[in-house]
Design a protein around this motif. Sequence first.
Motif, PDB file in Angstrom:
ATOM      1  N   ALA A  37       3.260  -0.714 -13.739  1.00 36.15           N
ATOM      2  CA  ALA A  37       4.384  -1.608 -13.452  1.00 36.15           C
ATOM      3  C   ALA A  37       4.236  -2.239 -12.074  1.00 36.15           C
ATOM      4  CB  ALA A  37       5.700  -0.840 -13.545  1.00 36.15           C
ATOM      5  N   ILE A  38       3.793  -1.471 -11.105  1.00 35.56           N
ATOM      6  CA  ILE A  38       3.573  -2.013  -9.756  1.00 35.56           C
ATOM      7  C   ILE A  38       2.465  -3.060  -9.793  1.00 35.56           C
ATOM      8  CG2 ILE A  38       2.710  -1.441  -7.448  1.00 35.56           C
ATOM      9  CD1 ILE A  38       4.218   1.252  -7.755  1.00 35.56           C
ATOM     10  N   HIS A  39       1.403  -2.749 -10.505  1.00 28.28           N
ATOM     11  CA  HIS A  39       0.278  -3.690 -10.621  1.00 28.28           C
ATOM     12  C   HIS A  39       0.726  -4.997 -11.269  1.00 28.28           C
ATOM     13  CE1 HIS A  39      -3.787  -5.127 -11.099  1.00 28.28           C
ATOM     14  NE2 HIS A  39      -3.563  -5.299 -12.395  1.00 28.28           N
ATOM     15  N   GLU A  40       1.541  -4.900 -12.317  1.00 25.42           N
ATOM     16  CA  GLU A  40       2.003  -6.094 -13.033  1.00 25.42           C
ATOM     17  C   GLU A  40       2.991  -6.908 -12.210  1.00 25.42           C
ATOM     18  OE1 GLU A  40       3.442  -4.610 -16.756  1.00 25.42           O
ATOM     19  OE2 GLU A  40       1.411  -4.217 -17.509  1.00 25.42           O
ATOM     20  N   ALA A  41       3.677  -6.269 -11.257  1.00 30.39           N
ATOM     21  CA  ALA A  41       4.651  -6.979 -10.427  1.00 30.39           C
ATOM     22  C   ALA A  41       3.973  -7.983  -9.507  1.00 30.39           C
ATOM     23  CB  ALA A  41       5.480  -5.991  -9.619  1.00 30.39           C
ATOM     24  N   GLY A  42       2.707  -7.749  -9.197  1.00 28.88           N
ATOM     25  CA  GLY A  42       1.957  -8.692  -8.374  1.00 28.88           C
ATOM     26  C   GLY A  42       2.318  -8.609  -6.905  1.00 28.88           C
ATOM     27  N   HIS A  43       1.853  -9.597  -6.165  1.00 26.53           N
ATOM     28  CA  HIS A  43       2.070  -9.636  -4.718  1.00 26.53           C
ATOM     29  C   HIS A  43       3.356 -10.378  -4.416  1.00 26.53           C
ATOM     30  CE1 HIS A  43      -1.884  -8.002  -4.057  1.00 26.53           C
ATOM     31  NE2 HIS A  43      -2.374  -8.906  -4.883  1.00 26.53           N
ATOM     32  N   GLY A  44       4.035  -9.932  -3.391  1.00 26.46           N
ATOM     33  CA  GLY A  44       5.279 -10.579  -3.001  1.00 26.46           C
ATOM     34  C   GLY A  44       5.749 -10.035  -1.681  1.00 26.46           C
ATOM     35  N   ALA A  45       7.000 -10.280  -1.388  1.00 29.27           N
ATOM     36  CA  ALA A  45       7.572  -9.859  -0.111  1.00 29.27           C
ATOM     37  C   ALA A  45       7.632  -8.341   0.021  1.00 29.27           C
ATOM     38  CB  ALA A  45       8.974 -10.454   0.046  1.00 29.27           C
ATOM     39  N   GLU A  46       7.628  -7.650  -1.102  1.00 31.39           N
ATOM     40  CA  GLU A  46       7.750  -6.192  -1.065  1.00 31.39           C
ATOM     41  C   GLU A  46       6.386  -5.504  -1.172  1.00 31.39           C
ATOM     42  OE1 GLU A  46      10.378  -5.493  -4.283  1.00 31.39           O
ATOM     43  OE2 GLU A  46      12.104  -6.307  -3.244  1.00 31.39           O
ATOM     44  N   GLN A  48       4.326  -4.259   1.020  1.00 31.96           N
ATOM     45  CA  GLN A  48       4.169  -3.037   1.813  1.00 31.96           C
ATOM     46  C   GLN A  48       4.861  -1.858   1.139  1.00 31.96           C
ATOM     47  OE1 GLN A  48       5.741  -3.197   5.796  1.00 31.96           O
ATOM     48  NE2 GLN A  48       4.288  -1.665   6.511  1.00 31.96           N
ATOM     49  N   MET A  49       6.072  -2.092   0.594  1.00 31.54           N
ATOM     50  CA  MET A  49       6.785  -1.033  -0.103  1.00 31.54           C
ATOM     51  C   MET A  49       6.013  -0.604  -1.351  1.00 31.54           C
ATOM     52  SD  MET A  49      10.600  -0.919  -1.772  1.00 31.54           S
ATOM     53  CE  MET A  49      10.146  -1.823  -3.233  1.00 31.54           C
ATOM     54  N   MET A  50       5.474  -1.555  -2.068  1.00 33.44           N
ATOM     55  CA  MET A  50       4.719  -1.236  -3.280  1.00 33.44           C
ATOM     56  C   MET A  50       3.445  -0.476  -2.937  1.00 33.44           C
ATOM     57  SD  MET A  50       5.748  -4.554  -5.670  1.00 33.44           S
ATOM     58  CE  MET A  50       4.179  -5.047  -6.008  1.00 33.44           C
ATOM     59  N   SER A  51       2.847  -0.770  -1.811  1.00 35.26           N
ATOM     60  CA  SER A  51       1.669  -0.043  -1.372  1.00 35.26           C
ATOM     61  C   SER A  51       2.013   1.418  -1.082  1.00 35.26           C
ATOM     62  CB  SER A  51       1.076  -0.699  -0.126  1.00 35.26           C
ATOM     63  OG  SER A  51      -0.025   0.038   0.339  1.00 35.26           O
ATOM     64  N   ALA A  52       3.147   1.646  -0.457  1.00 32.05           N
ATOM     65  CA  ALA A  52       3.602   3.014  -0.175  1.00 32.05           C
ATOM     66  C   ALA A  52       3.893   3.755  -1.475  1.00 32.05           C
ATOM     67  CB  ALA A  52       4.827   2.996   0.722  1.00 32.05           C
ATOM     68  N   GLN A  53       4.496   3.054  -2.434  1.00 34.15           N
ATOM     69  CA  GLN A  53       4.768   3.669  -3.733  1.00 34.15           C
ATOM     70  C   GLN A  53       3.462   4.048  -4.428  1.00 34.15           C
ATOM     71  OE1 GLN A  53       7.205   0.600  -5.556  1.00 34.15           O
ATOM     72  NE2 GLN A  53       8.989   1.950  -5.483  1.00 34.15           N
ATOM     73  N   LYS A  54       2.481   3.152  -4.367  1.00 28.22           N
ATOM     74  CA  LYS A  54       1.183   3.441  -4.983  1.00 28.22           C
ATOM     75  C   LYS A  54       0.541   4.662  -4.345  1.00 28.22           C
ATOM     76  CE  LYS A  54      -0.350  -1.126  -5.425  1.00 28.22           C
ATOM     77  NZ  LYS A  54      -1.452  -2.078  -5.500  1.00 28.22           N
ATOM     78  N   ASP A  55       0.617   4.749  -3.024  1.00 27.73           N
ATOM     79  CA  ASP A  55       0.047   5.903  -2.325  1.00 27.73           C
ATOM     80  C   ASP A  55       0.714   7.200  -2.775  1.00 27.73           C
ATOM     81  OD1 ASP A  55      -1.638   4.195  -0.950  1.00 27.73           O
ATOM     82  OD2 ASP A  55      -0.442   4.224   0.903  1.00 27.73           O
ATOM     83  N   THR A  56       2.047   7.173  -2.881  1.00 32.29           N
ATOM     84  CA  THR A  56       2.781   8.359  -3.309  1.00 32.29           C
ATOM     85  C   THR A  56       2.421   8.733  -4.745  1.00 32.29           C
ATOM     86  OG1 THR A  56       4.613   7.836  -1.833  1.00 32.29           O
ATOM     87  CG2 THR A  56       5.095   9.310  -3.683  1.00 32.29           C
ATOM     88  N   ILE A  57       2.367   7.750  -5.629  1.00 29.98           N
ATOM     89  CA  ILE A  57       2.024   8.014  -7.029  1.00 29.98           C
ATOM     90  C   ILE A  57       0.612   8.570  -7.133  1.00 29.98           C
ATOM     91  CG2 ILE A  57       1.606   6.932  -9.270  1.00 29.98           C
ATOM     92  CD1 ILE A  57       3.980   5.009  -8.537  1.00 29.98           C
ATOM     93  N   ASN A  58      -0.322   7.999  -6.382  1.00 31.67           N
ATOM     94  CA  ASN A  58      -1.703   8.504  -6.418  1.00 31.67           C
ATOM     95  C   ASN A  58      -1.793   9.931  -5.876  1.00 31.67           C
ATOM     96  OD1 ASN A  58      -3.219   6.422  -7.667  1.00 31.67           O
ATOM     97  ND2 ASN A  58      -3.004   5.193  -5.816  1.00 31.67           N
ATOM     98  N   ARG A  59      -1.002  10.241  -4.858  1.00 28.65           N
ATOM     99  CA  ARG A  59      -0.978  11.611  -4.323  1.00 28.65           C
ATOM    100  C   ARG A  59      -0.485  12.589  -5.390  1.00 28.65           C
ATOM    101  NH1 ARG A  59       2.931  14.596  -2.823  1.00 28.65           N
ATOM    102  NH2 ARG A  59       4.405  12.886  -2.612  1.00 28.65           N
ATOM    103  N   VAL A  60       0.591  12.208  -6.087  1.00 22.43           N
ATOM    104  CA  VAL A  60       1.120  13.074  -7.147  1.00 22.43           C
ATOM    105  C   VAL A  60       0.117  13.205  -8.285  1.00 22.43           C
ATOM    106  CG1 VAL A  60       2.955  13.335  -8.874  1.00 22.43           C
ATOM    107  CG2 VAL A  60       3.534  12.675  -6.538  1.00 22.43           C
TER     108      VAL A  60
END
Length: 108
Positions: A37-46, A48-60
Amino acid sequence: MSLDTPRIEARPERLTAHEALQRLEHERNSRLTQLQAIHEAGHGAEEQMMSAQKDTINRVLNEIEAAFTRIHNGSYGICLGCSTHIPVERLEILPYTRFCVPCQRTTA
Protein backbone atom coordinates in the motif's frame (compact mmCIF):
# COMPACT_ATOMS: atom_id res chain seq x y z
CA MET A 1 -22.65 -26.94 36.85
CA SER A 2 -25.08 -24.05 37.07
CA LEU A 3 -26.11 -22.26 33.90
CA ASP A 4 -25.16 -19.00 35.62
CA THR A 5 -21.60 -20.11 36.24
CA PRO A 6 -19.27 -18.94 33.48
CA ARG A 7 -17.19 -21.69 31.99
CA ILE A 8 -13.50 -21.08 32.46
CA GLU A 9 -11.26 -22.92 30.08
CA ALA A 10 -7.68 -23.60 31.00
CA ARG A 11 -5.26 -21.76 28.74
CA PRO A 12 -2.27 -23.70 27.48
CA GLU A 13 1.08 -22.62 28.84
CA ARG A 14 2.60 -22.55 25.34
CA LEU A 15 1.37 -22.08 21.78
CA THR A 16 1.71 -25.09 19.55
CA ALA A 17 4.12 -24.75 16.64
CA HIS A 18 1.14 -24.80 14.27
CA GLU A 19 -0.59 -21.96 16.15
CA ALA A 20 2.61 -19.94 16.24
CA LEU A 21 3.22 -20.48 12.51
CA GLN A 22 -0.33 -19.35 11.71
CA ARG A 23 0.02 -16.19 13.79
CA LEU A 24 3.42 -15.38 12.28
CA GLU A 25 2.17 -15.94 8.72
CA HIS A 26 -0.75 -13.60 9.43
CA GLU A 27 1.61 -10.95 10.82
CA ARG A 28 3.96 -11.29 7.83
CA ASN A 29 1.09 -11.04 5.33
CA SER A 30 -0.27 -7.96 7.10
CA ARG A 31 3.11 -6.21 6.96
CA LEU A 32 3.63 -7.14 3.30
CA THR A 33 0.20 -5.70 2.50
CA GLN A 34 1.14 -2.50 4.31
CA LEU A 35 4.37 -2.24 2.32
CA GLN A 36 2.47 -2.76 -0.93
CA ALA A 37 0.00 0.00 0.00
CA ILE A 38 2.86 2.39 0.77
CA HIS A 39 4.54 1.52 -2.51
CA GLU A 40 1.30 2.10 -4.46
CA ALA A 41 0.76 5.47 -2.75
CA GLY A 42 3.80 6.81 -4.58
CA HIS A 43 5.83 9.89 -3.77
CA GLY A 44 4.30 12.93 -2.18
CA ALA A 45 4.48 15.35 0.69
CA GLU A 46 4.38 12.50 3.20
CA GLU A 47 7.42 10.73 1.75
CA GLN A 48 9.45 11.01 4.97
CA MET A 49 6.61 9.54 7.04
CA MET A 50 6.16 6.71 4.56
CA SER A 51 9.88 6.00 4.71
CA ALA A 52 9.68 5.68 8.50
CA GLN A 53 6.69 3.37 8.15
CA LYS A 54 8.60 1.22 5.66
CA ASP A 55 11.55 1.00 8.04
CA THR A 56 9.27 -0.07 10.90
CA ILE A 57 7.47 -2.65 8.75
CA ASN A 58 10.77 -4.07 7.50
CA ARG A 59 12.06 -4.31 11.08
CA VAL A 60 8.95 -6.25 12.11
CA LEU A 61 9.27 -8.50 9.05
CA ASN A 62 12.85 -9.30 10.13
CA GLU A 63 11.60 -10.12 13.62
CA ILE A 64 8.90 -12.37 12.14
CA GLU A 65 11.46 -14.24 10.03
CA ALA A 66 13.64 -14.69 13.12
CA ALA A 67 10.62 -16.13 14.96
CA PHE A 68 10.12 -18.69 12.16
CA THR A 69 13.77 -19.70 12.70
CA ARG A 70 13.18 -20.04 16.45
CA ILE A 71 10.19 -22.31 15.79
CA HIS A 72 12.30 -24.54 13.58
CA ASN A 73 15.21 -24.74 16.03
CA GLY A 74 12.96 -25.29 19.06
CA SER A 75 13.68 -22.05 20.91
CA TYR A 76 10.39 -20.27 20.09
CA GLY A 77 8.60 -18.95 23.18
CA ILE A 78 11.77 -18.85 25.28
CA CYS A 79 12.88 -15.38 26.41
CA LEU A 80 16.29 -14.45 25.03
CA GLY A 81 16.95 -12.38 28.14
CA CYS A 82 16.17 -14.74 31.03
CA SER A 83 15.52 -18.10 29.29
CA THR A 84 12.04 -18.52 30.83
CA HIS A 85 8.89 -19.33 28.88
CA ILE A 86 7.20 -16.28 27.42
CA PRO A 87 3.53 -16.31 28.55
CA VAL A 88 1.15 -17.56 25.85
CA GLU A 89 -0.93 -14.38 26.20
CA ARG A 90 2.08 -12.31 25.13
CA LEU A 91 2.79 -14.63 22.20
CA GLU A 92 -0.83 -14.34 21.10
CA ILE A 93 -0.47 -10.56 20.94
CA LEU A 94 3.11 -10.42 19.61
CA PRO A 95 3.87 -13.83 18.10
CA TYR A 96 7.32 -12.66 17.01
CA THR A 97 8.46 -11.32 20.39
CA ARG A 98 11.86 -12.43 21.65
CA PHE A 99 11.46 -11.30 25.26
CA CYS A 100 9.13 -11.60 28.24
CA VAL A 101 7.73 -8.27 29.46
CA PRO A 102 10.31 -7.68 32.24
CA CYS A 103 13.24 -8.35 29.90
CA GLN A 104 11.65 -6.25 27.13
CA ARG A 105 11.50 -3.32 29.55
CA THR A 106 15.21 -3.61 30.27
CA THR A 107 16.19 -3.86 26.56
CA ALA A 108 14.03 -0.93 25.44
